[in-house]
Design a protein around this motif. Structure first.
Motif, short mmCIF file in Angstrom:
data_model
loop_
_atom_site.label_atom_id
_atom_site.label_comp_id
_atom_site.label_asym_id
_atom_site.label_seq_id
_atom_site.Cartn_x
_atom_site.Cartn_y
_atom_site.Cartn_z
N SER A 227 21.32 19.70 -7.82
CA SER A 227 21.67 18.90 -6.60
C SER A 227 20.61 17.65 -6.57
N GLY A 228 21.18 16.69 -5.94
CA GLY A 228 20.47 15.65 -5.42
C GLY A 228 21.07 14.14 -5.59
N GLN A 229 20.34 13.15 -5.08
CA GLN A 229 20.84 11.82 -5.61
C GLN A 229 19.49 11.20 -6.13
N LEU A 230 20.10 10.57 -7.50
CA LEU A 230 19.09 9.80 -7.91
C LEU A 230 19.04 8.39 -7.68
N VAL A 231 17.89 7.91 -7.18
CA VAL A 231 17.75 6.59 -6.77
C VAL A 231 16.56 5.84 -7.66
N GLY A 232 16.41 4.49 -7.54
CA GLY A 232 15.28 3.96 -8.09
C GLY A 232 15.61 3.66 -9.36
N LEU A 233 16.56 3.51 -9.90
CA LEU A 233 17.06 3.40 -11.23
C LEU A 233 17.26 1.95 -11.75
N ASN A 234 17.28 0.97 -10.92
CA ASN A 234 17.41 -0.30 -11.28
C ASN A 234 16.38 -1.01 -12.08
N SER A 235 15.30 -0.33 -12.14
CA SER A 235 14.08 -1.02 -12.92
C SER A 235 12.81 0.05 -13.07
N GLY A 236 11.98 -0.35 -13.70
CA GLY A 236 10.66 0.53 -13.91
C GLY A 236 10.94 1.64 -14.99
N LEU A 237 9.78 2.69 -14.91
CA LEU A 237 9.96 3.68 -15.81
C LEU A 237 9.88 5.12 -15.01
N HIS A 238 10.43 5.27 -13.79
CA HIS A 238 10.69 6.60 -13.37
C HIS A 238 11.69 6.19 -12.24
#
Length: 481
Positions: free
Chosen positions: A402-413
């Motif tokens: 469960s949960g929402q994955l965010v912060g995927l547009n850039s970077g390594l995490h």
């Protein structure tokens, strides 16, 4: 030809005791050297002829001394190799067996425990800021290192600002890839962003001055400025970056603003264009410098490139970059861009600390960029990291986490924002018990401040198989409620 290690030992054979011949005296002095750790097990002694010539004595005298020690098993010989100090575990010194204590006062309280993430023995490492070093172009890098090592060494200690060649290559790279036009003379080579922050702290912030930092943020950066005497002012941050509206209208003791606009650490969002404009307007109005931590800005996936803040206001922004994420961390090379008077001051401070960076590593990195290897490596890694972040999203879904994955547009995490029914810290504890290294988002928050309940998941270093296996273990951690 038999080669041996040259050992520079000072033997004094001028005053033997009564009845003591030179062979016995030499043997005793070799014993003393071993007991004092001037010689240690495995060290090779010079051939008897060479040592005799150096001491001005007969070769037979040295041979007899060696024979005395061979009979005592203090020395041993290897056929065709020479004479060596034998392993003598019962004769270890206090220094070797770990019992040595300082015989003088030392202010241990002056050294803080570094606030860093360490998980060297984890089977699967989901900690952030770890690049995939298995994909490094080692043949090309070794070639550049070899070329750099063959360049003529200089008798001086090097330029504390760093190699002008490397500064030119970094300036050209920033222009080509980040739309950031930089004068090489406004660059100083650092050992990374933490090193740059340590250089800056005493120059920007007087004792008791405040530095505004995102909340949550990189703990070591916060610690560096705190240890430098600054007071930290946390500012709320979300997926669009720092909340400009939360900045104080008037703050007489306000010294600097520290941000990660390309990929907020650890939430993962980019500072939006409207907030960028507001931040720079605030900085200009109050004449407060912005410290731009561009720790992994090279990696973006589904979004158009945004130039660094410094490209829009170079007179107000100090830009800090690093090769730790784009290449590998223990290279220990980075750079800082600032107005010339700041660079000159930083170069002076650099001389007081470690004088100058390694010219061999700088020359190797300059060649690596110059030959096109660095940008080719970045293009390759963007594709690989894009595949890994997709594997992470699919593995979380496949394991019904469960949960929402965010912060995927850039970077390594990325960040997995959790429903309130789960506690991120408890899940992390269960994961660590299963040899999975992962941190809760609150680990990066200021004390007594509320932030999103979530997990910070570094997906760059693990293989796709490890990402899948790690998510399966995480699913079990969620189910143990």
């Amino acid at each position: 030809m038999v080669q041996f290690s040259m050992i520079d030992l000072q033997f004094d054979l001028s005053n033997p005791d009564d009845g003591q011949n030179l062979s016995t005296l030499l043997a005793q002095q070799i014993r003393n050297a071993i007991e004092q750790n001037s010689l240690i097990p495995g060290d090779q002694l010079p051939p008897s002829r060479q040592l005799a010539n150096e001491l001005g004595i007969a070769r037979g005298t040295v041979q007899l001394a060696y024979e005395i020690l061979l009979a005592e098993d203090i020395l041993h010989t290897r056929a065709g190799a020479g004479t060596f100090v034998a392993a003598m575990p019962t004769r270890l010194s206090a220094h070797e067996n770990g019992t040595l204590e300082a015989g003088f006062a030392f202010n241990f309280d002056a050294i803080a425990e570094p606030d860093i993430d360490v998980a060297p023995h984890a089977k699967i490492n989901f900690l952030p800021c770890r690049p995939d070093v298995s994909q490094l172009p080692l043949a090309q890098w070794r070639s550049c290192l070899a070329q750099a090592a063959l360049m003529s060494p200089q008798a001086d200690y090097g330029d504390p600002q760093g190699s002008i060649t490397l500064r030119h290559e970094i300036a050209a790279y920033l222009r080509r890839n980040r739309q950031y036009v930089v004068n090489p003379n406004h660059l100083i080579i650092t050992s990374g962003i933490s090193h740059a922050s340590n250089l800056l702290a005493p120059l920007l912030l007087a004792e008791g001055q405040e530095i505004l930092m995102e909340n949550p943020c990189y703990p070591l950066a916060r610690q560096i400025f705190q240890r430098g005497g600054a007071d930290i002012m946390p500012c709320p941050t979300d997926q669009d970056g720092i909340h400009i509206e939360a900045l104080p209208a008037v703050q007489s003791n306000f010294g600097a603003i520290y941000v990660t606009p390309a990929h907020q650490f650890p939430l993962g969002g980019r500072l939006s264009a409207p907030r960028r404009a507001k931040l720079l307007a605030f900085a200009k109005q109050h004449r407060v410098p912005v410290l731009e931590d561009d720790y992994d800005g090279e990696f973006r996936y589904d979004v158009p490139p945004l130039p660094p803040l410094a490209a829009h206001a170079p007179e107000m922004v100090i830009h800090m970059g690093t090769f730790s994420k784009s290449f590998f961390p223990d290279l220990r090379l980075g750079y800082l861009v600032a107005p010339p008077e700041i660079i000159a001051a930083l170069a002076k401070r650099r001389q007081l600390l470690d004088y100058a960076p390694s010219i061999v590593l700088q020359n190797a990195m300059a060649l690596f960029i110059q030959k096109g290897h660095f940008e080719k490596h970045l293009r390759k890694m963007r594709k690989i990291y894009r595949q890994k972040r997709q594997a992470l999203a699919e593995a979380l879904q496949a394991n019904r986490i469960s949960g929402q994955l965010v912060g995927l547009n850039s970077g390594l995490h990325a960040v997995l924002a959790l429903p309130d029914i789960y506690d991120a810290e408890e899940i992390c504890q269960r994961a660590r018990a299963s040899n999975i290294a992962i941190n809760a988002l609150r680990r990066y928050a200021f004390e007594n401040t509320g932030v999103l309940n979530g997990l910070v998941i570094g997906y760059a270093a693990p293989s796709i198989e490890d990402i899948q296996n790690g998510c399966a273990v995480l699913a079990d951690c969620f189910n143990k409620r």
